[in-house]
Scaffold this motif. Structure first.
Motif, PDB file in Angstrom:
ATOM      1  N   TYR A  64       0.458  -0.873  -0.406  1.00 24.50           N
ATOM      2  CA  TYR A  64       0.061  -0.261   0.096  1.00 24.50           C
ATOM      3  C   TYR A  64       1.032   0.996   0.025  1.00 24.50           C
ATOM      4  O   TYR A  64       0.149   2.625  -0.156  1.00 24.50           O
ATOM      5  CB  TYR A  64      -0.506  -0.144   1.477  1.00 24.50           C
ATOM      6  CG  TYR A  64      -1.752  -1.584   1.051  1.00 24.50           C
ATOM      7  CD1 TYR A  64      -2.414  -1.263   0.488  1.00 24.50           C
ATOM      8  CD2 TYR A  64      -1.684  -1.822   2.263  1.00 24.50           C
ATOM      9  CE1 TYR A  64      -3.777  -2.723  -0.084  1.00 24.50           C
ATOM     10  CE2 TYR A  64      -2.679  -3.182   2.031  1.00 24.50           C
ATOM     11  CZ  TYR A  64      -3.768  -3.927   0.924  1.00 24.50           C
ATOM     12  OH  TYR A  64      -4.062  -4.897   1.699  1.00 24.50           O
ATOM     13  N   LYS A  65       2.129   0.958   0.299  1.00 22.50           N
ATOM     14  CA  LYS A  65       2.855   1.912   0.051  1.00 22.50           C
ATOM     15  C   LYS A  65       2.920   3.297  -0.634  1.00 22.50           C
ATOM     16  O   LYS A  65       3.290   4.291  -0.953  1.00 22.50           O
ATOM     17  CB  LYS A  65       4.110   1.454   1.140  1.00 22.50           C
ATOM     18  CG  LYS A  65       4.721   1.038   1.536  1.00 22.50           C
ATOM     19  CD  LYS A  65       6.005   0.082   1.877  1.00 22.50           C
ATOM     20  CE  LYS A  65       6.818   1.200   2.356  1.00 22.50           C
ATOM     21  NZ  LYS A  65       8.278   0.589   2.711  1.00 22.50           N
ATOM     22  N   ALA A  66       3.584   2.638  -2.144  1.00 25.35           N
ATOM     23  CA  ALA A  66       3.003   3.432  -3.272  1.00 25.35           C
ATOM     24  C   ALA A  66       1.673   4.303  -3.702  1.00 25.35           C
ATOM     25  O   ALA A  66       1.773   5.566  -3.715  1.00 25.35           O
ATOM     26  CB  ALA A  66       3.534   2.691  -4.776  1.00 25.35           C
ATOM     27  N   ALA A  67       0.389   3.796  -2.522  1.00 30.21           N
ATOM     28  CA  ALA A  67      -0.792   4.214  -3.343  1.00 30.21           C
ATOM     29  C   ALA A  67      -0.730   5.077  -2.659  1.00 30.21           C
ATOM     30  O   ALA A  67      -1.238   6.172  -2.302  1.00 30.21           O
ATOM     31  CB  ALA A  67      -1.867   3.187  -2.726  1.00 30.21           C
ATOM     32  N   VAL A  68      -0.396   5.286  -1.221  1.00 29.04           N
ATOM     33  CA  VAL A  68      -0.178   6.018  -0.167  1.00 29.04           C
ATOM     34  C   VAL A  68       0.482   7.608  -0.265  1.00 29.04           C
ATOM     35  O   VAL A  68       0.036   8.666  -0.226  1.00 29.04           O
ATOM     36  CB  VAL A  68       0.358   5.826   1.671  1.00 29.04           C
ATOM     37  CG1 VAL A  68       0.717   6.688   2.351  1.00 29.04           C
ATOM     38  CG2 VAL A  68      -0.295   4.659   2.288  1.00 29.04           C
ATOM     39  N   VAL A  69       1.319   7.504  -0.905  1.00 30.64           N
ATOM     40  CA  VAL A  69       2.421   7.939  -1.891  1.00 30.64           C
ATOM     41  C   VAL A  69       1.247   9.307  -2.762  1.00 30.64           C
ATOM     42  O   VAL A  69       1.513  10.254  -2.830  1.00 30.64           O
ATOM     43  CB  VAL A  69       3.444   7.668  -2.005  1.00 30.64           C
ATOM     44  CG1 VAL A  69       4.868   9.672  -2.869  1.00 30.64           C
ATOM     45  CG2 VAL A  69       4.654   7.207  -0.344  1.00 30.64           C
ATOM     46  N   PHE A  70       1.451   8.341  -3.449  1.00 31.06           N
ATOM     47  CA  PHE A  70       0.061   8.809  -4.978  1.00 31.06           C
ATOM     48  C   PHE A  70      -1.055   9.562  -4.083  1.00 31.06           C
ATOM     49  O   PHE A  70      -1.158  11.082  -4.325  1.00 31.06           O
ATOM     50  CB  PHE A  70       0.123   7.792  -5.087  1.00 31.06           C
ATOM     51  CG  PHE A  70      -1.654   8.038  -6.534  1.00 31.06           C
ATOM     52  CD1 PHE A  70      -1.447   9.463  -7.442  1.00 31.06           C
ATOM     53  CD2 PHE A  70      -2.354   8.083  -6.734  1.00 31.06           C
ATOM     54  CE1 PHE A  70      -2.252   9.043  -8.226  1.00 31.06           C
ATOM     55  CE2 PHE A  70      -3.644   8.031  -6.786  1.00 31.06           C
ATOM     56  CZ  PHE A  70      -3.701   8.790  -7.824  1.00 31.06           C
TER      57      PHE A  70
END
Ligand code: NAD
Length: 278
Positions: free
Chosen positions: A249-255
């Motif tokens: 989920y990390k990339a989605a959080v940054v997005f």
């Protein structure tokens, strides 16, 4: 025009993560640190907050702060905000991620498991709602108002696939137990997560003229060494046939907290391996 890469940059952005010392909270904080943001780890144990903040500072060379605050109490949220403004002078991002994880044991009325609706106590109901909904309301009200006053920001609510679908209670069944002794996913989980979607829509319009956006992220279940039978049965309900890894989920959080999602507002991003389309 900013490059796409630059849109994800969080340099100098102060990001408050409630429940930041928990399993996914730490992952959100790592993601923010990796993109040069300043994660503020908010949880109910100062030592754990400090440990996570220290680890992220070391790992990514960014500033980070751990703050012990019970988000169900306005005075704690006020003190949290005062500490952040004192330390950094601004707040840019709020991730409403904290959740109550009550130990719902077998105690209950007339031998009915305490997690079951018939026996679910008002006390448990109040505690779960207090952390999941009231805490998110208090943090959004306080920190969101500051963002609105100071030129904008982003609020991200962490919901769940169970904001969209009912829990499949068969997943939690233990063989050999009578129905009334079976543990279930508590009613509060569905209510809190669905409520967060409503809060998301409300906040998405409330300070929109002041530049505050709000969205929700609905993750599916994360694999953390659950019983094999649970993992097997849950995986069968997911088109990708597996649970999530905790880094997924990390990339989605940054997005979602960066300018990469600058036109996204009031949405619920579902990342669940396809569970809710089946
Ligand atoms: N783990 C999953 O599979 C999963 C799936 C979907 C959604 N989610 C959601 O993601 C979020 C994080 O889940 P997690 O698995 O990391 O849970 P977790 O239990 O590891 O983390 C939750 C954190 O919230 C903190 N907290 C509880 N009460 C608080 C309070 N009053 N004030 C401040 N902090 C408080 C806890 O101490 C804990 O560290 C939750 O909202 C959860 O519902 C998790």
């Amino acid at each position: 025009m900013k490059s796409v890469k630059d849109m994800f940059d969080l340099t100098g952005k102060v990001a408050v993560i409630t429940g930041g010392a928990g399993m996914l909270g730490q992952k959100h904080a790592e993601a923010i640190g990796e993109f040069s943001g300043i994660p503020v780890i908010v949880d109910i144990n100062q030592e754990r907050c400090d440990e996570v903040a220290e680890k992220i500072s070391q790992q990514f060379g960014v500033r980070s702060l751990g703050v012990d605050a019970d988000i169900t109490k306005q005075e704690n949220v006020d003190a949290l905000q005062a500490k952040i403004l004192d330390e950094f002078g601004q707040v840019d991002i709020l991730i409403n991620n904290a959740a109550n994880n009550p130990a719902v044991g077998s105690a209950g009325l007339d031998g009915v498991n305490g997690s079951r609706l018939e026996a679910f106590s008002l006390e448990n109901w109040n505690q779960d709602i207090a952390v999941g909904l009231t805490g998110s309301f208090l943090c959004s009200r306080t920190l969101g108002a500051t963002m609105a006053k100071n030129g904008g920001g982003v609020i991200l609510n962490i919901a769940s696939d169970l904001a969209l679908i009912s829990p499949d209670q068969r997943l939690y069944q233990q063989p050999g137990l009578a129905k009334k002794a079976q543990t279930v996913k508590p009613v509060t989980y569905s209510v809190v997560k669905s409520g967060l979607i409503g809060l998301t829509r409300y906040l998405a319009t409330y300070w929109v003229e002041e530049g505050v956006r709000c969205n929700a992220l609905s993750p599916g279940g994360v694999y953390i060494d659950q019983q094999d039978s649970f993992v097997h049965h849950l995986s069968q309900l997911i088109p990708m046939n597996r649970m999530a890894h905790k880094d997924e989920y990390k990339a989605a959080v940054v997005f979602m907290v960066s300018d990469a999602s600058s036109y996204m507002n009031g949405s619920n991003l579902v990342i669940d391996g396809g569970r809710t389309v089946w």
